[in-house]
Design an enzyme around this catalytic site. Structure first.
Site, PDB file in Angstrom:
ATOM      1  N   LEU A 462       0.840  -1.193   0.000  1.00  0.00           N
ATOM      2  CA  LEU A 462       0.000   0.000   0.000  1.00  0.00           C
ATOM      3  C   LEU A 462       0.882   1.253   0.000  1.00  0.00           C
ATOM      4  CD1 LEU A 462      -3.052   0.485   2.420  1.00  0.00           C
ATOM      5  CD2 LEU A 462      -2.028   2.230   0.993  1.00  0.00           C
ATOM      6  N   GLU A 464       1.470   4.361  -2.990  1.00  0.00           N
ATOM      7  CA  GLU A 464       1.304   4.817  -4.366  1.00  0.00           C
ATOM      8  C   GLU A 464       2.637   5.205  -5.005  1.00  0.00           C
ATOM      9  OE1 GLU A 464      -0.841   5.428  -1.951  1.00  0.00           O
ATOM     10  OE2 GLU A 464      -2.601   4.441  -2.775  1.00  0.00           O
ATOM     11  N   TYR A 490      -5.863   9.558  -4.029  1.00  0.00           N
ATOM     12  CA  TYR A 490      -4.629   8.951  -3.530  1.00  0.00           C
ATOM     13  C   TYR A 490      -3.491   9.004  -4.546  1.00  0.00           C
ATOM     14  CZ  TYR A 490      -8.131   7.524  -0.220  1.00  0.00           C
ATOM     15  OH  TYR A 490      -9.158   7.544   0.672  1.00  0.00           O
ATOM     16  N   HIS A 535     -13.254   9.527  -1.876  1.00  0.00           N
ATOM     17  CA  HIS A 535     -13.695   8.524  -2.847  1.00  0.00           C
ATOM     18  C   HIS A 535     -14.465   9.164  -3.989  1.00  0.00           C
ATOM     19  CE1 HIS A 535     -13.117   6.547   1.071  1.00  0.00           C
ATOM     20  NE2 HIS A 535     -12.428   5.733   0.312  1.00  0.00           N
TER      21      HIS A 535
END
Ligand SMILES: Cc1ncc(C[n+]2csc(CCOP(=O)(O)OP(=O)(O)O)c2C)c(N)n1
Ligand SMILES: [Mg+2]
Length: 741
Positions: A462, A464, A490, A535
């Protein structure tokens, strides 16, 4: 012309008082093949060659100061004090990919000496003066880089190359495992150097963490990390025991230390650890202790933050002096021969500097921008529509090739397109958080790992930065990476890997290095029942202003598959960096006007179809109003359009499909057809897409009227409140009615 640099003066004075080993009095000069020190793996001949590389690097630093003083040079950050890194180059092969610190000049010169026909003096000087014929960046950037020397050029953003370095090391092994061609030999070792202060950067720590993680998972990673520790980051001190405390004993990482002033010692340690890495395919950390001479850069007055005693102590540890002492003590050179050599290199470098100073510079925008966005649409079309291997395609799709499946959702269509792409591009890798076993948070990659195997479709840790770093390393190595960023929000904490690293590489290397990739990003707003800002992030400003970046924004399922083909082909053919922005809210949409109508489903496009870069798609042919939109806006606008038609207003909806390059030609044509353009923009008013669309209309001389509806300049709140700041159907309809009445 005579230098007054204290480092220069100190070296000359200190060599003057060196004495040969009295025990050797009267002995003949050693044979070039003799060890330079009893038991050393470094021969006298090799040590002299490395000394030349060190001297060359030093005189290039002095020449950089001279060029700047004369008004010809633009860069004075040098390698003085770090030239021990020449021994690291000697321990490696010139085919081992290298990502170098800006103080790795000794390394660069030593590597250049390993390859026939190289002229590092000319090349580095051309870089210092930003000459258009500088071989790696063509005058765009001062950097160590070379195609023939496998030196991948870096940006000036410290540590930002380390995620890519991990990616390159990973890719060497992954390409070999998959049996696909790579830019590097199968047994190559990746080397990446960086400073001690840079080791604190989250990018560096992320890369180190990814290194440990990879080893922990039993995966090979032939990587040599070289921390060139001079104890300073400009003026900020690194405690002498900091690097060792932080990196010695780190999980999965072998740690070794060397004194950069001791050429033979550094070589011995580097040679042993490089062979260890090459044989075991495991990573190691070489802590190279150096000093920093000649200040951080020409403009840096270090007496303001360092004591005279400190400066003197660094001078005494000058690596050039260390090598001179070694060579004099062994009887390989006399002090006078050392000085003669030093002066001969000075003359040679200065003569070359005078020649470099007058080389032509870049001037015209076209010339400057040439490597930015290579575009061969014909070849891209051929690659995008190339018939995938029939047998292999049948193998992955089984009895149900997607064209026969019937209408698909957006998510299904992208899923099938990725599977098909794996056949068309045997070097394709799909990876990210949760893309493997789970098949993606929204199921877009479902089943891919099962069909293609965990070597081609895999979960990452995890982080990026690491995900994009893997893509950078894989791309530059000859693979075709399709990394996924789980949500647009993200991307932001890793954005420099895209902006600073991916998008600049072809520009700063004139296309000699490229990192083709298609970054899939799930994004935009309107998710029902799930969300909040992170989101439903709808901000694309950070992507839109990256020069040369392709931004695909598919809305409909059939376009998504066809556009993915184009992106992959543009990556393969032109090395383009593409972002594929997927509207989450439409992933599983089926209906458009009413429940059960299946209006948002579409048949899978035939293998011969693709969507050329920068071409829009128009729905409807009404003559009163053109709605220019993209993403969720296409869905909302199509619904509004139907109501407008019912009210007697002729409408057409242009799906831009590409946010970069914008489909300007199609936009102007469709705008001219009605004379009225309503831009529907789900991204923000400021920095959003509509700014670009309206500017394109103005630049294109559109004589009609333009209005827009855009989402508010707000973050997206949780729950239904989101709709208060996002563009709504009501707002579109009202704007349209106000506009045409
Ligand atoms: C991300 C980033 N922040 C700040 C800078 C400005 N900067 C350039 S070099 C440097 C110090 C680096 O020190 P270190 O890593 O020890 O390398 P050294 O110059 O000492 O060899 C800084 C802060 C930068 N280039 N990149
Ligand atoms: Mg430092």
């Amino acid at each position: 012309m005579l230098s007054t640099d204290p480092t220069d003066e100190h070296f000359v004075a200190a060599v003057g008082v060196l004495r040969a080993d009295p025990d050797r009095a009267g002995a003949a000069a050693p044979d070039p093949d003799d060890p330079v020190r009893p038991g050393s793996g470094l021969t006298v001949g090799a040590a002299i060659d490395l000394f030349d590389a060190q001297l060359t690097s030093r005189h290039l630093d002095l020449a950089a100061r001279w060029l700047q003083a004369q008004g010809f040079g633009y860069y004075t950050i040098g390698s003085a004090g770090h030239e021990g890194n020449a021994a690291v180059a000697a321990a490696l092969r010139p085919t081992d990919p290298a990502l170098l610190h800006y103080r790795s000049g000794g390394f660069y010169c030593a590597r250049a000496a390993q390859v026939r026909g190289q002229d590092p003096i000319r090349d580095i000087l051309l870089g210092l003066v930003a000459a258009a014929d500088e071989p790696i960046s063509g005058g765009r950037h001062k950097v160590f880089g070379s195609d023939q020397l496998a030196v991948i050029p870096q940006t000036s953003t410290i540590a930002s190359h380390l995620p890519r370095a991990v990616g390159v090391a990973f890719a060497i092994e992954r390409a070999r495992k998959l049996g696909v061609p790579s830019r590097w030999p199968d047994d190559a070792v990746t080397v990446a150097s960086f400073g001690d202060a840079s080791a604190n950067h989250s990018t560096a720590l992320g890369a180190l963490n990814a290194t440990s993680w990879t080893v922990h998972h039993g995966l090979p990673l032939p990587l040599l990390l070289v921390c060139e520790d001079n104890g300073l980051g400009i003026s900020v001190r690194t405690p002498p025991d900091w690097i060792e405390s932080m990196f010695k004993g780190r999980h999965g990482l072998r740690y070794v230390q060397a004194d950069g002033a001791d050429l033979a010692g550094t070589y011995g340690i580097a040679a042993e650890v490089v062979e260890w890495i090459r044989a075991r395919r495991r990573p190691a950390f070489l802590h190279l202790r150096t000093v920093r001479l000649m200040a951080h850069a020409g403009s840096d007055v270090e007496s303001g933050y360092r004591t005279q005693a400190e400066l003197a102590s660094d001078l005494a540890r000058d690596p050039l002096l260390g090598t001179a002492r070694l060579l004099v003590e062994t009887g390989a050179l006399t002090p006078q021969q050392v000085l003669d050599r030093y002066e001969a290199v000075r003359e040679h470098v200065l003569a070359a500097a005078r020649r470099a100073a007058v080389r032509p510079r870049l001037s015209a925008p076209r010339q400057i921008m040439e490597p930015l966005a290579p575009s061969h649409p014909y070849d891209v079309a051929l690659a995008a529509t190339r018939q995938p291997n029939r047998e292999r395609r049948a193998e992955v799709f089984g009895d149900y090739p997607p064209e026969t499946e019937g209408p698909l959702t957006l998510a299904q269509s992208i899923n099938r397109a990725l599977l098909e792409a794996s056949v068309r591009h045997p070097n394709l890798l799909v990876f990210g958080e949760d893309v493997g076993r789970k098949g993606g948070v929204y199921g877009v990659t479902r089943g891919l790992q099962r069909k293609l195997g965990a070597s081609r479709v895999f979960d990452t840790l995890l982080d990026e930065q690491t995900i994009l770093g893997l893509a950078l390393g894989a791309g530059v190595s000859g693979l075709l990476p399709v990394p996924e960023i789980q949500y647009l929000a993200y991307l932001h904490n890793a954005e420099d890997q895209l902006r600073g690293e991916a998008a600049t590489l072809a520009f700063f290397s004139q296309g000699q290095y490229r990192n083709p990739m298609v970054v899939r990003i799930a994004g935009y707003g309107y998710q029902r029942g799930f969300g909040g800002h992170f989101h439903n992030d709808n901000a694309v400003g950070v992507l839109r202003d990256i020069p040369g970046l392709v931004i695909a924004s598919p809305s409909r399922p059939d376009d998504a598959a066809a556009m993915l083909r184009t992106c992959l082909a543009a990556a393969e053919v032109d090395g383009r960096v593409c972002v594929f922005l997927e509207p989450i809210a439409l992933y599983h949409a089926r209906d458009l006007y009413r429940s059960g109508d299946g209006g948002w489903l579409a048949d899978y496009p035939l293998t011969g179809e693709h969507v050329p870069l920068g071409r829009a798609r128009t729905y409807g042919g009404g003559g009163d109003l053109t709605i220019a939109t993209f993403g969720n806006g296409v869905y909302l606008s199509a619904r509004v359009c139907r109501r407008l038609e019912a009210a007697g207003i002729g409408c057409r909806v242009v799906d831009l499909r590409w946010l970069a390059p914008l489909p300007v030609e199609d936009l102007l044509r469709e705008a001219a057809a009605t004379g009225r353009v309503l831009v529907v923009d789900e991204t923000r008013r400021s920095g959003g897409v509509s700014e670009g669309v309206i500017a394109a209309l103005v630049d294109g001389g559109f004589p009609g009227q333009v209005v827009r509806v855009a989402s508010e300049d707000s973050f997206i709140p949780l729950g239904d409140a989101a709709n208060a700041v996002l563009v709504s159907e009501e707002a579109i309809e009202k704007a349209a009615l106000d506009f045409v009445r």
